[in-house]
Design an enzyme around this catalytic site. Sequence first.
Site, PDB file in Angstrom:
ATOM      1  NE  ARG A 140      -3.735  -0.101   2.230  1.00 45.86           N
ATOM      2  CZ  ARG A 140      -4.754   0.176   3.318  1.00 45.86           C
ATOM      3  NH1 ARG A 140      -4.528  -0.474   4.359  1.00 45.86           N
ATOM      4  NH2 ARG A 140      -5.411   1.263   3.188  1.00 45.86           N
ATOM      5  CD  GLN A 188      -5.500   5.226   6.986  1.00 43.88           C
ATOM      6  OE1 GLN A 188      -4.347   4.905   6.133  1.00 43.88           O
ATOM      7  NE2 GLN A 188      -6.298   4.122   7.439  1.00 43.88           N
ATOM      8  CG  ASP A 335     -13.311   2.162   5.357  1.00 41.50           C
ATOM      9  OD1 ASP A 335     -12.475   2.082   4.387  1.00 41.50           O
ATOM     10  OD2 ASP A 335     -12.917   2.568   6.729  1.00 41.50           O
TER      11      ASP A 335
HETATM   12  C1  S3P Z   1      -9.259   5.650   8.424  1.00 42.62           C
HETATM   13  C2  S3P Z   1      -9.427   6.494   7.670  1.00 42.62           C
HETATM   14  C3  S3P Z   1      -9.720   5.673   6.117  1.00 42.62           C
HETATM   15  C4  S3P Z   1     -10.262   4.543   6.151  1.00 42.62           C
HETATM   16  C5  S3P Z   1      -9.621   3.695   7.143  1.00 42.62           C
HETATM   17  C6  S3P Z   1      -9.536   4.218   8.271  1.00 42.62           C
HETATM   18  C7  S3P Z   1      -8.627   6.183   9.595  1.00 42.62           C
HETATM   19  O1  S3P Z   1      -8.536   5.781   5.416  1.00 42.62           O
HETATM   20  O2  S3P Z   1     -10.480   3.827   4.737  1.00 42.62           O
HETATM   21  O3  S3P Z   1     -10.098   2.359   7.133  1.00 42.62           O
HETATM   22  O4  S3P Z   1      -8.663   5.745  10.707  1.00 42.62           O
HETATM   23  O5  S3P Z   1      -8.235   7.396   9.595  1.00 42.62           O
HETATM   24  P1  S3P Z   1      -8.002   7.191   4.415  1.00 42.62           P
HETATM   25  O6  S3P Z   1      -7.879   8.204   5.354  1.00 42.62           O
HETATM   26  O7  S3P Z   1      -6.634   6.608   3.859  1.00 42.62           O
HETATM   27  O8  S3P Z   1      -9.023   7.408   3.458  1.00 42.62           O
END
Ligand code: S3P
Length: 449
Positions: A140, A188, A335
């Site tokens: 990833r 994230q 998700d």
């Molecule tokens: C998450 C953010 C999302 C999500 C992941 C959890 C988080 O990802 O898809 O399952 O806890 O910040 P992205 O922020 O990369 O879209």
Amino acid sequence: MWKKKILLGVCEEIYKMKISRTLSFANKLRGEITVPGDKSLSHRALMFNSLAKGKAHIKGLLHSDDTNSTIDCLKKFGVDIQNDSDGSILIFGKGMHSLNEPNDVLDCGNSGTTMRLLSGICAGINGISILTGDDSLRSRPMDRIVDPLTFLGAQIFARNNNSLPPVMIKGGKIIGGQRITPSAASAQVKSAILLAGLYADEEITVVESKTTRDHTEKLLGAMGAKFSIHGNEITLSPPQNELSAIDVTVPGDISTAAVWIVAASIHPDAELTLRNVGINQTRSGLIDILRLMGGDIKLENNRYIGGEPVADLIVRSASLTGVNVSGELIPRAIDELPLVALAGAVAEGETVIQDAQELRVKESDRISTTFKILSDFGVKIEELDDGLHVYGGNPINGAIMNSSGDHRLAMLGAAAGLIADGETTVEDADSVTVSYPTFWEDMEKICQL
Ligand code: S3P
């Protein structure tokens, strides 16, 4: 000797064996489920209290493979994390400037949130950290955090031209006074930058292209961090004092509830009550999408738990019609989009999901894995570069499907199996332990045959 060899062989087979589950059409879906704690909030409650000073008690924490990875990693920074008698967790934070350089490689398992958020912390602390994960996580993209954290002053090396794990970070000097626009609308990435920003000498601003989940801002804010938020611009002033530890009660995870929300909506005879579900505006896109499709979802007992809005959801069977999903709705349901495609397969008319290229870099490439799985069930579906085009209203036939080790896809297959004609086998069914270890037990509970 001979016996020993055979036994060893059998044990190895069992160790490597992936469990399959077989199910068929459920006559009715009825009952109540309290879904496990929110995964995003559980990671954050653990990490942020490890940075803070003082003792924190976390109730309702998700106990799963992903959150166990976070706990194991945090212990390597010298944080004392203990299980309390009632299943809750105690964290004894020493303060953000007293975290040790990790004493071993940080194995983040399958969890992108663990790797990306911890990278922000590793960029802030003095020392060297190495982060790795399982086969899925090591494929990833990490350039999305490597680039901004490098820009802020960390020294980072990663595989494949600084884009893939393992990631090695030498942190300790974060230069503030910067505005950063992440390459993807990702909570994230935003969180990694803000966590590094806690260690900066001046304020840091993140400018998001689309609003993403705001748990980091809310929880760090409650612990004493100063944010100023204008639309999609989030500015963090580095704290003058240590963050204060905070007791957190984690609400249920809407991304986990999603499988039951969709299963009940598409099943011809369903009524499910889902207790204690977090309905934060930045996460509740699925409810809006299903309501646009004609779904019957009622919210009761609206309340706040741990600073987050929560409700009990009552979901009943509904006649759905197709919908177009794009733009700002995408991060609010990221998700849940594979389940939206399943709802679209049962709905009358066409459902088009666009602007969702992010799905390609989740635990699997969820555009192609969802396409493959729903095709196996006989759904007429097309793969788009940035989403899926589903032609609804056709019969769903039982299938043998493989989760590709992706927890959300194992649950997608199970939800499809509950309404399909004939038997469905979900291969690699135990991948649900990443986010919902009791999924199969809960499914048995609500299926009345
Ligand atoms: C998450 C953010 C999302 C999500 C992941 C959890 C988080 O990802 O898809 O399952 O806890 O910040 P992205 O922020 O990369 O879209």
